[in-house]
Motif scaffolding. Sequence first.
Motif, short mmCIF file in Angstrom:
data_model
loop_
_atom_site.label_atom_id
_atom_site.label_comp_id
_atom_site.label_asym_id
_atom_site.label_seq_id
_atom_site.Cartn_x
_atom_site.Cartn_y
_atom_site.Cartn_z
N ALA A 177 0.83 -1.21 0.00
CA ALA A 177 0.00 0.00 0.00
C ALA A 177 0.86 1.26 0.00
O ALA A 177 0.56 2.23 -0.70
CB ALA A 177 -0.93 -0.01 1.21
N ALA A 178 1.95 1.23 0.76
CA ALA A 178 2.84 2.38 0.83
C ALA A 178 3.50 2.66 -0.52
O ALA A 178 3.79 3.81 -0.86
CB ALA A 178 3.90 2.16 1.90
N SER A 179 3.72 1.62 -1.31
CA SER A 179 4.39 1.80 -2.60
C SER A 179 3.54 2.59 -3.59
O SER A 179 4.06 3.14 -4.56
CB SER A 179 4.74 0.43 -3.20
OG SER A 179 3.59 -0.24 -3.67
N VAL A 180 2.21 2.63 -3.35
CA VAL A 180 1.32 3.40 -4.23
C VAL A 180 0.66 4.55 -3.48
O VAL A 180 -0.32 5.14 -3.95
CB VAL A 180 0.24 2.48 -4.85
CG1 VAL A 180 0.87 1.53 -5.86
CG2 VAL A 180 -0.52 1.70 -3.80
N HIS A 186 -8.06 1.54 1.12
CA HIS A 186 -8.30 2.02 -0.24
C HIS A 186 -7.48 1.24 -1.26
O HIS A 186 -7.92 1.03 -2.39
CB HIS A 186 -7.99 3.51 -0.33
CG HIS A 186 -9.00 4.38 0.34
ND1 HIS A 186 -8.82 4.92 1.60
CD2 HIS A 186 -10.23 4.79 -0.06
CE1 HIS A 186 -9.88 5.62 1.94
NE2 HIS A 186 -10.75 5.56 0.95
N PHE A 187 -6.30 0.81 -0.87
CA PHE A 187 -5.46 0.03 -1.76
C PHE A 187 -6.13 -1.30 -2.12
O PHE A 187 -6.25 -1.66 -3.30
CB PHE A 187 -4.10 -0.21 -1.12
CG PHE A 187 -3.23 -1.18 -1.85
CD1 PHE A 187 -2.90 -0.99 -3.18
CD2 PHE A 187 -2.73 -2.31 -1.21
CE1 PHE A 187 -2.10 -1.89 -3.87
CE2 PHE A 187 -1.93 -3.21 -1.88
CZ PHE A 187 -1.61 -3.01 -3.21
N VAL A 188 -6.57 -2.03 -1.10
CA VAL A 188 -7.21 -3.33 -1.34
C VAL A 188 -8.49 -3.16 -2.15
O VAL A 188 -8.76 -3.92 -3.09
CB VAL A 188 -7.51 -4.04 -0.01
CG1 VAL A 188 -8.34 -5.30 -0.24
CG2 VAL A 188 -6.22 -4.40 0.71
N ILE A 200 -2.56 -9.55 -1.77
CA ILE A 200 -1.84 -10.67 -1.16
C ILE A 200 -2.12 -11.96 -1.91
O ILE A 200 -1.20 -12.78 -2.13
CB ILE A 200 -2.19 -10.81 0.33
CG1 ILE A 200 -1.72 -9.58 1.11
CG2 ILE A 200 -1.59 -12.07 0.91
CD1 ILE A 200 -0.22 -9.31 1.01
N ASN A 201 -3.36 -12.16 -2.34
CA ASN A 201 -3.67 -13.35 -3.14
C ASN A 201 -2.87 -13.36 -4.43
O ASN A 201 -2.37 -14.41 -4.86
CB ASN A 201 -5.16 -13.42 -3.45
CG ASN A 201 -5.98 -13.95 -2.29
OD1 ASN A 201 -5.43 -14.54 -1.36
ND2 ASN A 201 -7.28 -13.74 -2.35
#
Length: 257
Positions: A177-180, A186-188, A200-201
Amino acid sequence: MGYYCHAKGHMMERLIHDDYLMIYCIQGEGVVSASGHSSSVKMGDVLIVPSGLSHRYTSSLASPWTIYWVHFEGALVKKFCSNTQVERSPGGFYLKNIGSHPQLTGSFDALLSCRYSAHDLTVHIFSASLLRQILSHVAFLKPPEQLRRQRESLDLDSLHTLMQTHLHEQIDLDTLAASVNLSKYHFVKRYRAITGTTPINRFIQLKIERACYLLDTTAMEIKEIAFEVGYEDAYYFSRIFRKQIGISPSQYRKALT
């Protein structure tokens, strides 16, 4: 070929049209009509009128257009124009908004410069190459609205590259999430909306894909492969593998023989 700047009063009507016409509008606007259908031509639009299509176009009086234009023909013209990544309008012409691109206008300027060169074979070859480049560039460019949506979306290529570089270890949701620059929630949510699965999947799927490759192409022991894809516990790796593939790693390898 040519260039018209703030062409107030510019109008053309052709009942017989025996070549292809491309117009790139870089300022102002106009209207094109063919086969009983009309469309606005605005700044950033590329208009292509195919051979044989009767048509009429006019520059706006309130906001006269500035355009590059070129007539052309050839054995591959139809294929190039059908590759512009836009469907033909009900009027039979192609109209695509690509926005303002200095590189594209530079290509048009280079093409126009050929008008003042000697008309020998080398000039014609160069002109044809520039035209192919322009048509290919138009096909490559995406509409500004599509680019905006992509920017608001995720850069999946970079994200999956990050996953690929960490296949030999574990990576948590916080890091992804931090990378974007998004919160985990909100990332998931955004990732699932695009891909239909969770980050993760997907990371686990990439690990198992790598494990399958190693099972296919090497004689490494299963515990070595487990370690190679970030699992210190070979039994846990086998459970994850079975969940993804439907069989255990050893069964997968036996099926290859």
